[in-house]
Design an enzyme around this catalytic site. Structure first.
Site, PDB file in Angstrom:
ATOM      1  N   LYS A   1      50.921  17.150  51.963  1.00 20.72           N
ATOM      2  CA  LYS A   1      50.183  18.191  52.668  1.00 20.72           C
ATOM      3  C   LYS A   1      50.734  19.561  52.285  1.00 20.72           C
ATOM      4  CE  LYS A   1      48.795  19.525  57.385  1.00 20.72           C
ATOM      5  NZ  LYS A   1      48.873  19.199  58.829  1.00 20.72           N
TER       6      LYS A   1
ATOM      7  N   SER B   1      44.769  19.652  61.316  1.00 23.47           N
ATOM      8  CA  SER B   1      44.912  20.403  60.090  1.00 23.47           C
ATOM      9  C   SER B   1      45.175  19.530  58.855  1.00 23.47           C
ATOM     10  CB  SER B   1      46.062  21.398  60.251  1.00 23.47           C
ATOM     11  OG  SER B   1      47.310  20.736  60.425  1.00 23.47           O
TER      12      SER B   1
ATOM     13  N   SER C   1      47.188  17.191  64.689  1.00 25.28           N
ATOM     14  CA  SER C   1      46.786  17.324  63.288  1.00 25.28           C
ATOM     15  C   SER C   1      46.917  16.068  62.448  1.00 25.28           C
ATOM     16  CB  SER C   1      47.575  18.462  62.624  1.00 25.28           C
ATOM     17  OG  SER C   1      47.176  19.701  63.146  1.00 25.28           O
TER      18      SER C   1
END
Length: 495
Positions: free
Chosen positions: A74, A150, A174
């Site tokens: 990520k 996210s 997230s």
């Protein structure tokens, strides 16, 4: 490649490598092929690290439980020395990581091969993944819809078969929100369970925890075996667990466990009928498996939880913007970040130390309330989200709202915004769709989203389970039991 790559989870692929049925370089090439095939439509991967992965895959000394398996990282906190990491922001396009994080060190030692980085909203602030810098990531189940955020890029990558697992973190949902929207398994570990160093001792005051998004429960468990740590410099340490989470997955669960569930939004707002149906269907299944389930709300003040979360949120955004000076060599300006990010930063600058401390006290109050709650109930069940995925662009500020954001941004008065009641408005509008996940972040509890339902429109809908601090083991046991049922709705249904 002769092996059906997408038929295997990460541990399954590692077993093929171990048995010399496939070479690591073949897995990397297949991952690259699928990324190149799907990424033009999904925009899940924003930084490709193909050559490094190829070179590492060609090495003869790969070992570890995931030796030779490709994965994605990520684009925030998961820093790899020499690689750009931008947190979805144009302001960080020149930032190059100076060292590996402990998260990276542990995954590399486990034999994983990093093929790229995934898209995130700017500073990972939203429950959707639509950064201005890179553009929106789209949901593989239906590209008109968001994969959530996210960790939306990671979720879209795993759900589309690019990789069997991808890096994620969770400071307000997230991991769980994208897991719910993309038909994946997403577990947020207990605060302090996974590494945060060496660049920091806490992320988001301990609310944010790193882990992964996976297709299978056992992959998530095996990765937590790799990541679990008592990190000496960290601000928080999870209750110790000396066993193996992977072993727990194959250990039959006791019957007669106690579950509380609620369908009510902590904001006392609407919850979509499909999200309620996902929970009620799961409740019936649990009862059929011999467990005790009753409808009972968590003993916390939902609105105080949301308000204290937003106090953290504003403060952390303001700090992130201030920290840009270290990269830019000057103080950040309004045009360096997205308008909504700047607005949140103004609210952070207008938040007093008193408000911040009082907010943290609410976390502690809720933590003790939930510990008492779990003395009676093993699990707390809610919908993961209050609504199914939104369409791409649906949650963008409207024209008038954009004008207001720009005007207020130029005035630079967060106090004016607070007096106008904007904080309450943000609580109601921005978290209306995702009000259930923040509780576990603030109390430090482990929580998971499991893919138990598909809507009439063909979109996944997750169910959230929260357990007492340190109890990831029973979450994995439960998830493994549910994974064996016909109600488990994974990305295979989409293909």
């Amino acid at each position: 490649m002769g092996i059906p790559y997408n038929d295997y989870d990460a541990l399954g692929l590692a077993e093929l490598v171990k048995n010399k049925e496939v070479k690591p370089v073949e897995l990397v090439e297949e991952s690259i092929r699928i990324i190149e095939l799907h990424n033009p439509d999904l925009n899940a991967v924003i930084n490709k690290m193909y050559e490094q992965a190829r070179q590492t895959a060609a090495a003869t000394n790969l070992n570890g439980p995931f030796a030779g398996v490709p994965m994605l990282l990520k684009d925030i906190t998961q820093e790899m020395k020499g690689e750009k990491i931008t947190a979805g922001s144009k302001a960080l396009q020149g930032y190059i990581a100076k060292q590996d994080t402990e998260y990276i060190n542990r995954l590399r030692k486990a034999g994983l091969l990093f093929v790229g980085q995934t898209n995130v909203p700017e500073f990972a602030l939203m429950g959707i993944t639509e950064p201005k810098q890179y553009g929106p990531t789209r949901n593989p189940w239906n590209t008109d819809y968001t994969p959530g955020g996210s960790s939306g890029g990671s979720a879209a990558a795993v759900a589309s078969g690019m990789v069997p697992l991808a890096g994620a973190n969770d400071g307000g949902g997230s991991i769980r929100i994208p897991g719910a929207y993309c038909g994946l398994f997403g577990l947020k570990p207990t605060r302090g369970r996974t590494p945060v160093g060496p660049n920091t001792g806490r992320n988001w005051q301990g609310a944010s925890v790193d882990h992964v998004l996976t297709k299978s429960v056992r992959d998530s468990a095996a990765i937590l075996d790799v990541l679990k740590i008592h990190e000496k410099g960290a601000a928080y340490h999870a209750p110790s667990f000396d066993g193996s989470y992977l072993d727990v997955v194959t250990t039959p669960m006791s019957k007669g466990l106690t579950f509380a569930f609620s369908l009510k939004s902590p904001l006392e707002a609407n919850v979509h009928p499909e999200c309620k149906e996902a929970v009620l269907k799961t409740v019936k299944l649990l009862e059929s498996l011999g467990h005790n389930v009753e409808e009972k709300e968590a003993p916390v003040d939902g609105y105080k939880i949301i308000k204290s979360y937003l106090t953290l949120y504003f403060g952390e955004v303001a700090a992130s913007i201030a920290s840009l000076e270290d990269v830019l060599g000057r103080k950040a300006k309004q045009l360096d970040v997205e308008p909504s990010t700047w607005l949140l930063g103004l609210l952070g600058k207008a938040t007093s130390a008193e408000e911040f401390v009082l907010g943290l006290r609410e976390w502690d109050i809720a933590a003790f309330q939930m510990e008492e709650f779990h003395s009676k109930y093993d699990f707390y069940i809610t919908p993961t989200t209050a609504f199914p995925p939104a369409k791409i662009g649906e949650l963008e500020p409207k024209s008038l709202e954009k004008l207001l954001i720009n005007v207020v941004g130029k005035i630079g008065s967060g106090n004016l915004l607070k007096k106008a009641g904007i904080v309450d408005q943000i609580a109601k509008t921005s978290l209306m769709r995702t009000p259930f996940t923040q509780l576990a972040n603030l109390t430090g509890q482990p929580a998971m989203s499991v893919p138990m339902h598909v809507t009439k429109d063909g979109l996944p809908c997750g169910v959230q389970f929260i357990a007492a601090r340190g109890k990831e083991d029973i979450l994995f046991q439960l998830a493994s039991e549910l994974e064996q049922t016909e109600h488990w709705s994974t990305s295979k249904e989409r293909q």
